[in-house]
Design a protein around this motif. Structure first.
Motif, short mmCIF file in Angstrom:
data_model
loop_
_atom_site.label_atom_id
_atom_site.label_comp_id
_atom_site.label_asym_id
_atom_site.label_seq_id
_atom_site.Cartn_x
_atom_site.Cartn_y
_atom_site.Cartn_z
N LEU A 196 17.43 19.28 -3.24
CA LEU A 196 16.67 17.84 -3.67
C LEU A 196 16.74 18.24 -5.23
O LEU A 196 16.66 18.89 -6.22
CB LEU A 196 15.13 18.62 -3.61
N PHE A 197 16.83 16.66 -5.60
CA PHE A 197 17.24 16.31 -7.41
C PHE A 197 15.60 16.11 -7.54
O PHE A 197 15.33 15.38 -7.21
CB PHE A 197 18.37 15.78 -7.44
N LEU A 198 15.07 16.80 -8.62
CA LEU A 198 13.69 16.29 -9.47
C LEU A 198 14.05 16.28 -10.94
O LEU A 198 14.51 17.26 -11.47
CB LEU A 198 12.30 18.27 -8.60
N ASP A 199 13.96 14.84 -11.05
CA ASP A 199 13.79 14.59 -12.39
C ASP A 199 12.11 14.31 -13.31
O ASP A 199 12.50 13.59 -12.83
CB ASP A 199 14.57 13.68 -13.13
N GLU A 200 12.12 15.57 -13.82
CA GLU A 200 10.62 15.52 -14.90
C GLU A 200 9.65 15.42 -13.76
O GLU A 200 8.51 14.53 -13.84
CB GLU A 200 10.90 14.23 -15.23
N PRO A 201 10.00 16.38 -12.54
CA PRO A 201 8.58 15.62 -11.25
C PRO A 201 6.98 15.53 -11.33
O PRO A 201 6.19 15.63 -10.88
CB PRO A 201 9.11 16.56 -10.94
N THR A 202 6.24 16.35 -12.61
CA THR A 202 5.26 16.70 -13.51
C THR A 202 4.74 15.52 -14.25
O THR A 202 3.12 15.53 -14.38
CB THR A 202 4.98 18.20 -12.93
N THR A 203 5.62 15.07 -14.40
CA THR A 203 5.01 14.26 -15.38
C THR A 203 4.42 13.83 -15.51
O THR A 203 4.44 12.74 -14.33
CB THR A 203 6.38 13.31 -16.20
N GLY A 204 2.86 13.29 -15.74
CA GLY A 204 1.64 12.12 -15.82
C GLY A 204 0.98 13.01 -14.70
O GLY A 204 -0.35 12.60 -14.79
N ARG A 231 -4.87 7.93 0.06
CA ARG A 231 -5.11 7.09 -0.76
C ARG A 231 -3.73 6.24 0.05
O ARG A 231 -2.96 5.47 -0.74
CB ARG A 231 -4.49 7.50 -1.88
N SER A 232 -3.23 6.44 1.65
CA SER A 232 -3.10 5.35 2.15
C SER A 232 -3.10 4.05 2.28
O SER A 232 -1.90 3.88 2.14
CB SER A 232 -2.59 6.12 3.33
N ALA A 233 -4.34 3.94 2.00
CA ALA A 233 -4.71 2.07 1.99
C ALA A 233 -4.86 1.44 0.96
O ALA A 233 -4.87 0.57 0.08
CB ALA A 233 -5.51 2.54 2.37
N VAL A 234 -4.63 2.22 -0.45
CA VAL A 234 -4.62 2.04 -1.23
C VAL A 234 -3.19 0.76 -1.98
O VAL A 234 -2.44 1.93 -2.31
CB VAL A 234 -4.25 3.27 -2.46
N ARG A 235 -2.97 0.23 -3.20
CA ARG A 235 -2.22 -0.29 -3.07
C ARG A 235 -1.30 0.62 -4.16
O ARG A 235 -1.81 1.36 -5.29
CB ARG A 235 -2.14 -2.09 -3.74
N VAL A 236 -0.01 0.02 -4.26
CA VAL A 236 0.84 0.97 -5.50
C VAL A 236 0.55 0.95 -6.90
O VAL A 236 0.56 1.59 -7.98
CB VAL A 236 2.52 0.69 -5.85
N LYS A 237 -0.33 -0.13 -6.78
CA LYS A 237 -0.46 -0.65 -8.68
C LYS A 237 -1.63 0.09 -8.90
O LYS A 237 -1.80 -0.35 -9.84
CB LYS A 237 -0.39 -2.47 -8.57
N GLY A 242 -0.04 9.82 -12.58
CA GLY A 242 0.06 10.98 -11.61
C GLY A 242 -0.15 10.35 -10.44
O GLY A 242 0.50 11.02 -9.48
N GLU A 243 -1.10 9.41 -9.47
CA GLU A 243 -0.64 9.80 -8.23
C GLU A 243 1.11 8.80 -7.71
O GLU A 243 1.00 9.14 -6.62
CB GLU A 243 -1.34 9.10 -7.80
N LYS A 244 1.56 8.29 -8.63
CA LYS A 244 2.74 7.47 -8.55
C LYS A 244 3.54 8.65 -8.40
O LYS A 244 5.01 8.40 -7.81
CB LYS A 244 3.00 6.12 -10.20
N ARG A 245 3.34 9.50 -9.16
CA ARG A 245 4.84 10.60 -8.96
C ARG A 245 4.70 11.86 -7.89
O ARG A 245 5.56 11.93 -7.81
CB ARG A 245 4.23 11.21 -10.40
N THR A 283 0.70 -1.50 0.11
CA THR A 283 -0.17 -0.29 0.01
C THR A 283 0.77 1.20 0.24
O THR A 283 2.52 0.97 0.28
CB THR A 283 -0.85 -0.08 1.62
N VAL A 284 0.04 2.32 -0.20
CA VAL A 284 1.14 3.30 -0.34
C VAL A 284 1.98 3.65 1.33
O VAL A 284 2.76 4.17 1.53
CB VAL A 284 0.10 5.10 -1.04
N ALA A 285 0.69 3.71 2.22
CA ALA A 285 1.26 3.63 4.02
C ALA A 285 2.39 2.55 3.73
O ALA A 285 3.06 3.41 4.84
CB ALA A 285 0.52 3.72 4.99
N GLU A 286 2.28 1.95 3.40
CA GLU A 286 3.20 0.53 3.83
C GLU A 286 5.07 1.06 2.74
O GLU A 286 5.73 0.86 3.25
CB GLU A 286 3.18 -0.70 3.00
N THR A 287 4.27 1.39 1.63
CA THR A 287 5.90 1.52 0.76
C THR A 287 6.12 3.44 1.68
O THR A 287 7.73 3.36 1.88
CB THR A 287 4.82 2.72 -0.53
N VAL A 288 5.87 3.85 2.05
CA VAL A 288 6.49 5.61 2.84
C VAL A 288 7.15 4.94 3.87
O VAL A 288 8.11 4.90 4.17
CB VAL A 288 5.26 6.31 2.97
#
Length: 302
Positions: A153-161, A124-130, A135-138, A94-99
């Protein structure tokens, strides 16, 4: 320390002899947002990876917070945040587990809830990453980059999607971080993004810096434009000598480096000759025009 990022004659050569970064030099002072722009293959991501310590330079020198980010990674990594073009997190977590998993590897990590709220993923903390949208993955990638309260902070194409609303929200967050003293190095294909956020920028072309400076300086290197319909009965040669005129059908475009003066003189000429300039449009060059113009100049010079 004045400059937290120092790059001198940086080079990166891949197998086969292709030189993706061919002698890049720039510096970024504390609290500045510096943008790297360029077409695909210009060397943006290759440069970022060297600054992030993910690869060793083929030549030149790079320092982040006074250290070599590759050979002194342990001194640099806890003080930096990195948002890659693609995070690649385990899809079943899940999102929370990943963080939470990432926080366990991060010194002084923010609370999970705070990190997710900061990027708009609190609900969206309880939603699985898949199950997240692109946009949410970004947003999740950005949450990970901010987890350790980075100084750089290094941001490589941060707003793609991201949709337009999500892009604007991310811009606001990046501005907030910069205003709080975080130094930001950004790559983006969205020229509007660089125009909105960057204190300074560099345009890369085939592994070299083609232009560098404040946004207004880079834009100011290209001519401004005044366009209008060519008055009936007149030829381009009848117009006042104020710059370069380009005629396209019934429209004329005046290119000038002194926009205010040229516009004033053109309007005075039209008034004195009782001429109406239909469709009159007066504007400075845009960053997009500067970007394309500089790229064309570089190609012509090769």
């Amino acid at each position: 320390m004045t400059d937290v990022i120092e790059v001198a004659d940086l080079r990166r050569t891949y197998a086969g002899g292709f030189e993706a970064v061919a002698g890049v030099s720039f510096s970024v002072p504390a609290g500045e947002l510096f943008a790297l722009l360029g077409t695909n293959g210009a060397g943006k991501t290759s440069t970022m990876e060297l600054l992030e310590g993910l690869a060793q330079p083929s030549g030149g020198r790079v320092r982040v917070l006074g250290h070599d980010p590759y050979s002194e990674r342990a001194a640099v990594r806890p003080r930096t945040g990195v948002m890659l073009q693609e995070g690649g997190f385990p899809p079943e977590l899940t999102v929370a587990e990943t963080v939470r998993m990432w926080a366990g590897c991060t010194s002084g990590a923010r609370p999970v809830g705070e990190a997710l709220e900061k990027v708009g993923l609190g609900g969206r903390s309880a939603v699985r990453v898949k199950q997240l949208s692109g946009g949410e993955k970004r947003r999740l990638d950005l949450a990970m980059a901010l987890l350790g309260r980075p100084e750089v902070l290094f941001l490589d194409e941060p707003t793609t999607g991201l949709d337009p609303e999500g892009r604007r929200e991310t811009w606001d967050l990046v501005r907030e971080l910069r205003d709080d003293g975080t130094t930001v190095l950004l790559t983006t294909h969205y020229l509007e993004e660089a125009e909105e956020l960057a204190d300074r920028l560099a345009i890369l072309h085939k592994g070299r810096i083609a232009a560098e400076g404040r946004v207004d300086e880079v834009v100011g290197s290209q001519p401004s434009h005044i366009s209008f319909a060519l008055p009936g009965g007149l030829a381009v040669g009848d117009l006042p000598p104020l710059g370069t005129y380009v005629r396209t059908g019934g429209e004329v475009q005046l290119r000038t480096s002194v926009l205010q003066h040229a516009a004033t003189e053109l309007l005075v000429w039209a008034r004195d000759n009782a001429i109406e300039l239909r469709g009159l449009d007066v504007r400075s060059a845009s960053l997009e025009e500067a970007f394309l113009g500089i790229a064309q100049e570089q190609e012509a010079a090769r």
